[in-house]
Scaffold this motif. Sequence first.
Motif, PDB file in Angstrom:
ATOM      1  N   GLN A  73       0.924  -1.115   0.040  1.00 18.46           N
ATOM      2  CA  GLN A  73      -0.043   0.008   0.038  1.00 18.46           C
ATOM      3  C   GLN A  73       0.691   1.262  -0.060  1.00 18.46           C
ATOM      4  O   GLN A  73       2.176   1.447   0.524  1.00 18.46           O
ATOM      5  CB  GLN A  73      -0.683  -0.081   1.420  1.00 18.46           C
ATOM      6  N   THR A 100      -5.191   5.816   0.987  1.00 22.99           N
ATOM      7  CA  THR A 100      -4.298   4.618   1.091  1.00 22.99           C
ATOM      8  C   THR A 100      -4.600   3.635  -0.119  1.00 22.99           C
ATOM      9  O   THR A 100      -5.856   3.083   0.254  1.00 22.99           O
ATOM     10  CB  THR A 100      -4.117   4.124   2.449  1.00 22.99           C
ATOM     11  N   THR A 101      -3.897   3.313  -0.845  1.00 17.63           N
ATOM     12  CA  THR A 101      -4.211   2.359  -1.949  1.00 17.63           C
ATOM     13  C   THR A 101      -3.174   1.080  -2.013  1.00 17.63           C
ATOM     14  O   THR A 101      -2.243   1.465  -2.040  1.00 17.63           O
ATOM     15  CB  THR A 101      -4.228   3.184  -3.327  1.00 17.63           C
ATOM     16  N   ARG A 102      -3.894   0.064  -2.075  1.00 16.49           N
ATOM     17  CA  ARG A 102      -3.078  -1.368  -2.585  1.00 16.49           C
ATOM     18  C   ARG A 102      -2.645  -1.104  -3.791  1.00 16.49           C
ATOM     19  O   ARG A 102      -3.375  -0.645  -4.825  1.00 16.49           O
ATOM     20  CB  ARG A 102      -4.215  -2.459  -2.309  1.00 16.49           C
ATOM     21  N   TRP A 120      -4.324  -1.129  -9.174  1.00 20.04           N
ATOM     22  CA  TRP A 120      -4.754  -0.567  -7.741  1.00 20.04           C
ATOM     23  C   TRP A 120      -5.837  -1.099  -7.241  1.00 20.04           C
ATOM     24  O   TRP A 120      -6.813  -1.700  -7.886  1.00 20.04           O
ATOM     25  CB  TRP A 120      -4.930   0.654  -7.919  1.00 20.04           C
TER      26      TRP A 120
END
Length: 121
Positions: A73, A100-102, A120
């Motif tokens: 992340q 917050t991004t995987r 993403w």
Amino acid sequence: MKKRVKYAVENGLVFIEDKKGGEPPDPSSDDMVKYTSSCISVACLHEIDGEAEFTLGPGDEVDPGYEASFDGQIETPTKRLVITSVEDNKLLETEVPDVTTRIRVWRNHPLWADQVVVGWG
């Protein structure tokens, strides 16, 4: 929505980060993918060897079916994710749903990938 571009990459390195930028990883290791909480650097084909193809989109749409080189992340406070060159040329940009991004990164070669897929979510 999936986006794709071919580009001759200066120094064979791109960054995946929030549109406002991030803290790049320490370049001292030989890892092909390095990261901080706000930036991922990915080694790819060097411009003297030709163009690399970059794909950006939702992970379930772009997953090429082999193991990711990175799965983690990063902070995306503007909810805009970009892939940029070391010369700060924007290659691709997309909107993401969260701050917050995987991110998953797939590279088609262990050293100098000419296909880099960024998923993403």
